[in-house]
Write an enzyme that holds these catalytic residues in place. Structure first.
Site, PDB file in Angstrom:
ATOM      1  N   ARG C 273       0.873  -1.172   0.000  1.00 32.05           N
ATOM      2  CA  ARG C 273       0.000   0.000   0.000  1.00 32.05           C
ATOM      3  C   ARG C 273       0.908   1.219   0.000  1.00 32.05           C
ATOM      4  NH1 ARG C 273      -2.184   0.727   5.431  1.00 32.05           N
ATOM      5  NH2 ARG C 273      -0.803   2.529   5.430  1.00 32.05           N
ATOM      6  N   HIS C 277      -3.554   4.400   4.614  1.00 33.18           N
ATOM      7  CA  HIS C 277      -4.635   3.419   4.666  1.00 33.18           C
ATOM      8  C   HIS C 277      -5.905   4.031   4.063  1.00 33.18           C
ATOM      9  CE1 HIS C 277      -7.568   0.564   6.008  1.00 33.18           C
ATOM     10  NE2 HIS C 277      -8.195   1.507   6.684  1.00 33.18           N
ATOM     11  N   TYR C 286       3.980   5.108  11.572  1.00 33.71           N
ATOM     12  CA  TYR C 286       4.278   3.679  11.797  1.00 33.71           C
ATOM     13  C   TYR C 286       5.149   3.021  10.736  1.00 33.71           C
ATOM     14  CZ  TYR C 286       0.120   3.390   8.754  1.00 33.71           C
ATOM     15  OH  TYR C 286      -0.777   3.552   7.740  1.00 33.71           O
TER      16      TYR C 286
END
Ligand SMILES: Cc1ncc(C[n+]2csc(CCOP(=O)(O)OP(=O)(O)O)c2C)c(N)n1
Ligand SMILES: Cc1ncc(C[n+]2csc(CCOP(=O)(O)OP(=O)(O)O)c2C)c(N)n1
Ligand SMILES: [Mg+2]
Ligand SMILES: [Mg+2]
Lengths: 328, 379, 379, 328
Positions: C273, C277, C286
Site C-alpha cells: 500500500r 490506509h 508507523y
C-alpha cells in the site's frame, strides 16, 4: 380438515410446504439433516428434498448466516436454524451489520429473504445458554423484522408467511411449547391466513390488558382464567410480531381497559416491555388508571435449571401485577 | 506422519497417527514422525497399572452419571465413553502448574487433575452452572458455547508469557480442549491466529470423536484436522486417541515444548464417541451399528488390559480390585449427587456483579417480599 | 513455490512467488510451481497495451479521488495506489459471468468489470452507502466490516453449484477480495472451512499490502498467508501482486479451476500500500520512508512500461495519449462527482424493509410534518 | 492545578495513570500501539509502557475480547479498544455469553475486571458502521455494566474508575466530543472523584427534566440555554451510567418537574429512552403532567453522512419535545 398436532409438528409441516412451493427455499443449520434438528423440527425434510435443499452445515453460526446472505444474493430463500437461543451470538455480526442493512445499503436494489429460526425461552430444565430470550437484541435493530408464535396454527402459518416475505425475519420459536397440541387446517390457502405482522386478541376482556407473546401467551391466558374466577375480566393480546409491533390493536385495548401488564421471559431491563410501556403511555396517557406494569425475567443471567421456576414469570406473578395495577 | 506400529493395521486412518499401543495390546517401543520427532514412553509397571485404573475409574464414574441421568437425577449428561484414553493420556501429561480449559465433556481430565469428580455434577443436575474457581483447580469452568474457551486459553497463555513463566523445564503450559466440530468456529481459528502471532505456550487438544452431534467429520473438513496448524505457523500432529500411551507421550512433549518457549502445538486425538452426544441425543438416527462395532475393537481399556496381561504386569485379582474400587467410588459419587441440595431461590440474584448493583438489590428485595407473601398460603 | 525469474532478485519474499514480469521489465516466458502447475501469458501487443492503459487509468482516477477528498468533496477515500496490478490483473482475469465481492478498496477491479468508475463515489462522498445492485454488475456492494464479504461470496458460490453452473469451461466462478489483516477475522477462516467442505467455486484473493492500517503483517501471521489454504483442503499460491501478468495468469487459472468444479483456491497477491490506509490515516507514524522507497522500485506500472518500451510494443506517443486520455476521464469523473446531488432528507426512511413498516411510515410522516414546521421560519 | 484539555487527551491521561498505578493493567486493540489508535487515545502509551502493556492485536474483535478473558483469569486487567461502534459485533458472543456470565457461572469465584472501550455515536460525517450507538444491546445484558462520559473531566476519572472496578464494564466514548475541551485536575486523588455509577445534574432546573448521556449532553445543555431565553427552566441530567441507571436522582427530579424528555442517538425503538420512560412512569405516575417523551435516532439503519444531520437529535428536536410535553 383440521388436524390436531403439536407446535413442533406444525412448523415441520409449514417448512415442508414452503420447500414444496418454491424450489429456491433451502433449509440450513446444524443437525437439520438426518437428525431433523435437536427438536426434530426439520424431521424427514432432508430425506424428501435432498442434501442441497436441507443442508447440514459446519458448526459455525456466522457461517450459517453469512453464507445465507450469499445464497440470498444468488436468488435463494434460506431458512436458517440456530440450534438454541444462546448460540445465535457468533452470528450477531452478520445479522445486525449485514442482513439488517444490505437492503438499505443497496438503496433497495438488493433483497435478502432470509428467515432465521431461533428456538427460545426457558422452562425445559436445560443447562446454560439453552433457555434465553434474546428478542430485544433483534427488535432494537432496524432492518430486521421479528416475529414469534404461541400456538400450532400460528406456527404453521407464520413460518410460511415469513419464508414468503422478502424482509429478513427473525423467527422465534417457543421451545417449551413445541410439544403443545392444537388444531391446524393444513390444507387451507396461505392467502387466507391471519396477517403475519398483526397482533391478535387471544381472549377478549374489559378490565385490564395483558400483553404477551410466544411461551408467555399460555401463562397470560391461564392467568386470565384464574382472574375470571375472582370476577376480573382480562383481555389477553398475543403480540405475534415484535418488530414492528402492531400498536393500533394494543392502544385500542388499553384505552378501553385503562390498565396494561406486559409479560415476557427476557430480562425486564430494556426488554420488549420497556418499549411497550413507553409507547402505550405516550399514546394512552389520559386513559391509564395505573402505569403499565411489567412481569419479566429478573436482570440476572439465566439461572441454573433448578432456579428457573422462580426466575420465569408465572400465573401468580401475572396476577400479582394485575392486582398491583388495580391497587394503584 | 508416522503410521504407528507396523502391524497397527486397518485401524489407522489415512494420513496415519502416532500409536504406541495397538488395539490388540502390542506395545511399540517408539515412533518417529516425518519431522523427525521420536515418541515413546517408559513407564514403571506401577505407572502402567495406575493408567489402567484411571481409565477404568473414569469410565465407571461416567456410567454412573449416565444412570443418574436416566433416573432423572441429572438434567443431562455428556458421556466420555470411548474417549477415556484421550482424556487420561492428556490429563496425566499435564504438570501441576499447567492450566486446562475444558469443554463440557472433559470429566476424565478433571479426574486426572486430582479434582473431586463430583465438581461438575452441579451443572448437569441443574443446581448451579459450575461454580468453581478455575485458578484454584487450574481447570477452567466447563464451557458450553463451542470454541469460546480456546480464546480464553490463548489469552491465559499470553499472560503466562508476560509473567515470564516460559522458557524453562518448570515453565507453565496451557491446554485447550475442543472437538472436531469446534474446528469450524471462527473463534477457534482466531485462537490459532493469536497463538501463532504471540507464540503462546499452548497445546490445542482436539478430540476428534468423528461427530458433532449428528454431523460426521466431513461436514467440518475434507482434510485431516491436524493439518490445520501449519497454516498458522505451528506444528500439528495426530495421535491414536484410543491409545493412552501415545496420547500421553505426544501431549507431554507438546506441553514441554510450550513451557520451554517453543510455542503452540495442535494435537488431533483420533477417537470415537461410543455413546450418544448427550443423554438427549439418539445416535441411531444418524449412524449405523457396524460403525460403532468396528470402534469397539479399538477400545482404549481392553487394549491396555491385554498389554498388562500379556506382559504379566497385572493379574486378575488386580483387575477385579480396580473394578471393585471404581464401583465403590461410583456409588459414593451417586450418594453425594443425590444429597446435593437445591439452591435457595434468592441465590439467583447472587454473583451477577462483583460490586453488586443497587437496581438488582431492589429486585432481590421485591422478590423476597413476594415469596414471603405466599408463606402459609399453601404455595 | 516458484522463485519467479532467475534474476527476479531481491524483491522476492521468502517462500517465493509467481512472477512473470520483473521490476526492471523483463518478461519471463513461464513459471512452473512446486506442484507442477505452469503459469504463462500470451497476450497480443494490443492486449499488453490495454493492460498498461488499465493500470494508468485506475491510478489516475484514484489520484483524482485523493485530490477530491483533500478538497473536501469526499468524506474519505481508500486509495489503491501501489495495488493497481493486483486489481487489474485479477479484474481482467474475471469472465463476464463471474461474480466479485470487493472490500472498500477494489476501485480497480470495479473499473475492469466495465462499471462506471463513479459508482462507489456516492459512498465516499456520503450521499449514499453504495446503492447499486450487486447482480446487475456482478459486483457486490463495497463491504466495510472486515471479512464479512468472504462468507457472502462463499454462500453465493454454493448457490452457483446448486444451480449446476460449474463443471464446464463456461461455468461460473466467484472471487472474494480481502486484505492481509482480514485473514485474522474468524469469519474469513469460516469461509475457508465452508468452501472446502462444499467444494465451492471460489477464489479467495488476498491483497497482502503488508499493512492493516498501522499493523504490519507479523501482527496477523508468522508464516506466509498463502499457506493458510492447505489446512482447509485447497491450494494456496502466492503471486507477485505488482506484476499484472503473473496476477492475471494465476487468477485466471484459479477461476477456471473453480468454474470447472475443482473447488477453491487462495491467492496471496504480494503487494504494497503505497499511500495512507485512507485519507484519515498518517502512515509516517508507523513506517519508514526507506521501506516505501524500496517498493517504489517495484512499481507495477513502470515495469510494464519498461517492458513495452524494450519490446517496442509501444512508443512515447502511446504513453502520452494514455496519460492524456486518463486525465480526461479523471476530469470528467471530477465534474460528475461535484455534480452529485445531496439526498433528500426524507429518503433516510426509504429502503429499510422491502415490505415497509407502518411504524416507520408514521415516523416518516412525523418527520415530514416536523420539517415543514420550519418552512419560512428561517431554519 | 487544573488543565484545559480535550476529552480524547483526558482519556489518554487516564489510561496512562492506570498503567502507572497497576502493572496488571494492559491495553489491547487494533492500532493502539505506534499509531496510538485511530483517534490517538492511546497515543504514546506503547512507547512508554512497552509492547507487553500496550498490545497491537490481530484484526479480530472476538479474539481481542476472548483473549482478554483469559488474561483476566490469569490476573490481568485488560482494557480493550474496539476501533468503532460498528465493529464490536464480531466480539458480541464473547461479551454477552462469556464476559457477562463468568462471574455468575463461577458463583462469584472468578472476577473479570475487563474494560471495553467503544468510541460511539455519529456527527463526524463517517461512512457506514462508524457512527452507531449500540449501548442498549449491552445495557440489556445482565452481568455487564455500561457507562459513558460527556466531558473531559468525567472521561479522565471514569476511565480510571472503570479500570479499577472488578465489574466488566463497557465504556462508551462520545467520539464526536473527543476534540471538545474542558478543565481537568489531573493530579487530584481518584478517591475524591464523583462516583462512577452515579448520574449528575448537569444543569439544575424546575420546569422539565431532560435526560441525556454521552454526546447528547451538550445538545441538551444547549437546548436548556435556548429554553431559558423563552423563560423555561430545564433541568438537565447527565446519566453517566447506563447500566445500572442511577434512578433515585432521576425520580427526584421528575417528581419536582413533572415532565421528562429523554435524548439519545440510538434508534428510539427499545433504546435507553424506552426503559427510562417505563421506569419513570412506574415510579412517578402521579407526578407526571405528560408522558415521558423521547428524542432519538429514527428506526432506520444509520444513514449516509449527508443525512445524519436530519437523523440525529439536535437542539430544535429537543425543544420541540419540550414544547410537546408542555402542550400535553
Ligand atoms: C456456538 C454453539 N453452537 C451450537 C452449540 C450446540 N452444540 C453443543 S455440542 C455441539 C457439537 C459439538 O461437536 P464437537 O465440537 O465435535 O464436540 P463433541 O460434542 O463431539 O465432543 C453443538 C452443535 C453450542 N453448544 N455452541
Ligand atoms: C470488523 C472490523 N474491525 C475493524 C475495522 C476497522 N478497519 C478498517 S480497515 C482495517 C484494516 C484492514 O486491513 P486489511 O485487511 O489488510 O485491508 P487493507 O485496508 O490493508 O486493504 C481496519 C482494522 C473494520 N472495518 N471492521
Ligand atoms: Mg466431536
Ligand atoms: Mg492490508
Amino acid at each position: 380438515m383440521a388436524e390436531t398436532i403439536t407446535l413442533g409438528k406444525a412448523l415441520n409441516h409449514g417448512l415442508r410446504r414452503a420447500l414444496e412451493n418454491d424450489s429456491k427455499v433451502v433449509i440450513m443449520g446444524e443437525d437439520v439433516g438426518k437428525l431433523g434438528g435437536v427438536f426434530r423440527i426439520t424431521d424427514g425434510l432432508q430425506k424428501d428434498f435432498g442434501e442441497d435443499r436441507v443442508i447440514d452445515t459446519p458448526l459455525a453460526e456466522a457461517g450459517i448466516i453469512g453464507t445465507a446472505v450469499g445464497l440470498a444474493i444468488r436468488g435463494y430463500r434460506p431458512v436458517c436454524e440456530i440450534q438454541f437461543d444462546g448460540f445465535v451470538f457468533p452470528a450477531y455480526n452478520q445479522i445486525v451489520a449485514q442482513v439488517a442493512k444490505m437492503h438499505y445499503r443497496s438503496k433497495g436494489k438488493l433483497r435478502l429473504p432470509i428467515v432465521i429460526r431461533i428456538p427460545y425461552g426457558g422452562g425445559i430444565g436445560a443447562v446454560e445458554h439453552h433457555s434465553e430470550s434474546p428478542e430485544a437484541y433483534f427488535a432494537h435493530t432496524p432492518g430486521l423484522k421479528v416475529v414469534t408464535c404461541s400456538n400450532p396454527a400460528d406456527a404453521y402459518w407464520m413460518i410460511q408467511q415469513s419464508i414468503l416475505s422478502d424482509d429478513p425475519i427473525i423467527f422465534f420459536e417457543p421451545k417449551r411449547r413445541y410439544w403443545e397440541k392444537g388444531e391446524v387446517d393444513l390444507s387451507a390457502p396461505l392467502s387466507e391466513a391471519f396477517p403475519l405482522h398483526a397482533a391478535r386478541v387471544a381472549r377478549p376482556g374489559t378490565d385490564a390488558t395483558v400483553l404477551a407473546y410466544g411461551p408467555m401467551v399460555r401463562v397470560a391466558l391461564d392467568a386470565a382464567s384464574a382472574a375470571a374466577e375472582d370476577g376480573r375480566n382480562l383481555e389477553v393480546i398475543d403480540l405475534r410480531t415484535l418488530s414492528p409491533v402492531d400498536y393500533p390493536v394494543i392502544f385500542e385495548s388499553v384505552r378501553r381497559t385503562g390498565r396494561a401488564v406486559v409479560v415476557h421471559e427476557a430480562p425486564g431491563n430494556l426488554g420488549m416491555g420497556a418499549e411497550l410501556a413507553a409507547r402505550i403511555t405516550e399514546e394512552c396517557f389520559y386513559s391509564l388508571e395505573a402505569p403499565v406494569l411489567r412481569v419479566a425475567g429478573y436482570d440476572t443471567p439465566y439461572p441454573a435449571a433448578r432456579l428457573e421456576e422462580e426466575y420465569l414469570p408465572d400465573l401468580d406473578r401475572v396476577l400479582d401485577a394485575v392486582d398491583r395495577s388495580f391497587g394503584w | 506422519m508416522a503410521k504407528g506400529g507396523s502391524d497397527a493395521g486397518t485401524d489407522v486412518p489415512a494420513g496415519g497417527f502416532v500409536q504406541l499401543l495397538t488395539p490388540d495390546g502390542k506395545r511399540i517401543d517408539s515412533v518417529t514422525t516425518a519431522d523427525g520427532t521420536t515418541y515413546s514412553v517408559d513407564f514403571t509397571d506401577e505407572e502402567y497399572r495406575d493408567l489402567y485404573r484411571d481409565l477404568v475409574t473414569v469410565r465407571r464414574l461416567d456410567a454412573e452419571a449416565v444412570a443418574l441421568q436416566r433416573q432423572g437425577e441429572l438434567g443431562i449428561w455428556a458421556s466420555l465413553l470411548g474417549q477415556e484414553a484421550a482424556q487420561v493420556g492428556s490429563g496425566r501429561a499435564l504438570r501441576p502448574q499447567d492450566m486446562a480449559f475444558p469443554t463440557y465433556r472433559e470429566h476424565g481430565v478433571l479426574y486426572c487433575r486430582g479434582i473431586d469428580p463430583i465438581m461438575p455434577f452441579g451443572l448437569f443436575r441443574g443446581v448451579d452452572q459450575g461454580g468453581w474457581d478455575p485458578n484454584e483447580f487450574k481447570f477452567n469452568t466447563y464451557t458450553i458455547v463451542i470454541g469460546a474457551q480456546t480464546l480464553h486459553a490463548t489469552g491465559y497463555a499470553m499472560g503466562v508469557t508476560m509473567d515470564g513463566k516460559t522458557g524453562s523445564p518448570d515453565g507453565e503450559a496451557v491446554i485447550a480442549y475442543f472437538g472436531d466440530g469446534a474446528t469450524s468456529q471462527g473463534e477457534v481459528n482466531e485462537s490459532f491466529v493469536w497463538s501463532g502471532v504471540f507464540n503462546a505456550p499452548i497445546v490445542f487438544f482436539c478430540q476428534n470423536n468423528q461427530y458433532a452431534i449428528s454431523e460426521p467429520l466431513e461436514r467440518q473438513t475434507r482434510v485431516p484436522l491436524y493439518q490445520r496448524a501449519g497454516g498458522y505457523g505451528f506444528p500439528g500432529i495426530r495421535v491414536d486417541g484410543n491409545d493412552v500411551l501415545a496420547t500421553y507421550a505426544v501431549t507431554r512433549a507438546a506441553l514441554d515444548n510450550a513451557r520451554n518457549g517453543q510455542g503452540p502445538t495442535l494435537i488431533e486425538a483420533y477417537t470415537y464417541r461410543m455413546g450418544a452426544h448427550t443423554s438427549s441425543d439418539d445416535p441411531t438416527r444418524y449412524r449405523i451399528a457396524s460403525e460403532v462395532e468396528s470402534w469397539k475393537a479399538k477400545d482404549p481399556i481392553s487394549r491396555l488390559k491385554a498389554f498388562l496381561t500379556k506382559e504379566k504386569i497385572a493379574k486378575d485379582d488386580f483387575f477385579t480390585e480396580v473394578d471393585d474400587t471404581a464401583k465403590k467410588q461410583a456409588l459414593d459419587l451417586r450418594e453425594r449427587v443425590l444429597a446435593m441440595p437445591d439452591p435457595q431461590p434468592v441465590t439467583l440474584f447472587d454473583n451477577v456483579y462483583p460490586n453488586g448493583s443497587g437496581e438488582l438489590d431492589d429486585q432481590r428485595r421485591a422478590f423476597t417480599d413476594y415469596q414471603a407473601s405466599f408463606e402459609g398460603s399453601g404455595h
